[in-house]
Design an enzyme around this catalytic site. Structure first.
Site, PDB file in Angstrom:
ATOM      1  N   CYS A  34     -26.384 -34.041   7.487  1.00 58.46           N
ATOM      2  CA  CYS A  34     -25.288 -34.245   6.538  1.00 58.46           C
ATOM      3  C   CYS A  34     -24.135 -34.998   7.217  1.00 58.46           C
ATOM      4  CB  CYS A  34     -24.857 -32.872   6.053  1.00 58.46           C
ATOM      5  SG  CYS A  34     -23.270 -32.860   5.291  1.00 58.46           S
ATOM      6  N   SER A  36     -23.135 -18.908  11.243  1.00 64.08           N
ATOM      7  CA  SER A  36     -23.100 -20.264  10.678  1.00 64.08           C
ATOM      8  C   SER A  36     -23.698 -21.275  11.655  1.00 64.08           C
ATOM      9  CB  SER A  36     -21.645 -20.633  10.355  1.00 64.08           C
ATOM     10  OG  SER A  36     -21.486 -22.026  10.323  1.00 64.08           O
ATOM     11  N   THR A  96     -29.822 -30.147   7.746  1.00 65.67           N
ATOM     12  CA  THR A  96     -28.582 -30.900   7.517  1.00 65.67           C
ATOM     13  C   THR A  96     -27.539 -30.701   8.620  1.00 65.67           C
ATOM     14  OG1 THR A  96     -27.819 -29.072   6.153  1.00 65.67           O
ATOM     15  CG2 THR A  96     -28.721 -30.971   4.996  1.00 65.67           C
ATOM     16  N   GLU A 110     -32.119 -22.689   5.146  1.00 64.21           N
ATOM     17  CA  GLU A 110     -32.372 -24.050   4.625  1.00 64.21           C
ATOM     18  C   GLU A 110     -33.781 -24.516   5.030  1.00 64.21           C
ATOM     19  OE1 GLU A 110     -29.455 -27.115   5.666  1.00 64.21           O
ATOM     20  OE2 GLU A 110     -31.111 -28.537   5.787  1.00 64.21           O
TER      21      GLU A 110
HETATM   22  S1  SF4 Z   1     -21.984 -30.828   2.529  1.00 66.60           S
HETATM   23 FE1  SF4 Z   1     -23.274 -30.755   4.363  1.00 66.60          FE
HETATM   24  S2  SF4 Z   1     -22.506 -29.056   5.600  1.00 66.60           S
HETATM   25 FE2  SF4 Z   1     -21.716 -28.811   3.501  1.00 66.60          FE
HETATM   26  S3  SF4 Z   1     -23.200 -27.471   2.483  1.00 66.60           S
HETATM   27 FE3  SF4 Z   1     -23.793 -29.585   2.076  1.00 66.60          FE
HETATM   28  S4  SF4 Z   1     -25.271 -30.057   3.680  1.00 66.60           S
HETATM   29 FE4  SF4 Z   1     -24.172 -28.235   4.342  1.00 66.60          FE
END
Ligand code: SF4
Length: 273
Positions: free
Chosen positions: A185, A213, A157, A125
């Site tokens: 996120c 992960s 995120t 990412e």
């Molecule tokens: S919702 Fe959040 S944790 Fe899930 S793929 Fe998207 S950025 Fe990553």
């Protein structure tokens, strides 16, 4: 053995969406599909997809045919350009929250800010976001002095909030102008909060998820700070009986890319101990 689980467990929104899009392609259109790198960071799920004909490819130049999937973490700008030039059909499963990081980073660069991405420089990412800045950005994992008047910040995120706050605090004390987008996120934050709460109520925690992960490893790190008996596992095969001495209640949570099937198997295994 008694088992308690966090409320938010199993695939997050972005992973669910990506898997659904890929399965739709292989099941409905019967096309040959490849992903650039693993579509998500869960080896067991990647293996399930391989059986359905979804093959991860590390080097974009090795793709000769079929449909190309942009994975949830996003791909690099030059990879996207290559796929377009070659005329391959593509399916973009990049999570919208990852795209938001990219959008804010590009906006900051366009407006004259030195862009700081708080995260892991080796994570796909972060590599993707940096590539859209033409590699003109700084990746930080710890508080560091930056020589720039205007600094703009985004975060990976899956970052933990403490790391984000510590680095932003250091920057705030040292630069003339600072613009910050908290792009962690929500799913990451909620999972970390729930896991920490659960860790305080149990004798041991199991964090289920791929060893590759980032969000699972972060989850493990923050939970370990409140519950020293915390272990990260990919499947129930990683569980060691000696972990359970004196344990009556086990807490289970999982990373955003962990399939429900694996969590259920771990839960059953622990209950039967
Ligand atoms: S919702 Fe959040 S944790 Fe899930 S793929 Fe998207 S950025 Fe990553």
């Amino acid at each position: 053995m008694k088992v308690l689980k966090t409320k938010n467990i199993g695939f997050c929104f972005g992973v669910k969406r990506a898997i659904k899009m890929v399965l739709k392609e292989v099941e409905e259109n019967k096309n040959k599909v490849c992903t650039i790198g693993p579509i998500i960071h869960n080896p067991q799920m990647v293996d399930i997809l391989k059986e359905k004909g979804v093959m991860p490819v590390e080097d974009v130049s090795r793709i000769n045919e079929g449909v190309v999937v942009f994975r949830t973490h996003g791909i690099k700008k030059d990879e996207a350009e290559y796929i377009e030039q070659k005329g391959f059909r593509s399916i973009d499963t990049t999570c919208p929250f990852v795209k938001r990081v990219r959008k804010h980073a590009m906006y900051l660069k366009k407006n004259g800010y030195k862009v700081v991405i708080i995260g892991d420089k080796n994570h796909p990412e972060v590599k993707s976001v940096l590539s859209y800045l033409d590699n003109d950005g700084i990746v930080l994992q710890e508080p560091t002095l930056i020589e720039a008047k205007k600094v703009g910040v985004v975060s990976q995120t899956t970052l933990d909030k403490d790391t984000f706050v510590n680095i932003v605090r250091e920057l705030a004390g040292n630069v003339h102008e600072l613009r910050v987008y908290n792009t962690i996120c929500e799913s990451t934050e909620i999972r970390q909060k729930e896991a920490i709460e659960l860790a305080g109520k149990v004798d041991m925690m199991l964090i289920v998820g791929g060893k590759n992960s980032a969000n699972t490893s972060k989850l493990c790190k923050v939970v370990h700070e409140v519950q020293p008996r915390t272990y990260q596992i990919e499947t129930n095969n990683d569980i060691k009986p000696e972990w359970f001495h004196g344990v009556h209640i086990v807490g289970i949570t999982g990373g955003a890319s962990t399939p429900d099937l694996i969590i259920d198997t771990v839960e059953r295994h622990v209950k039967n101990l």
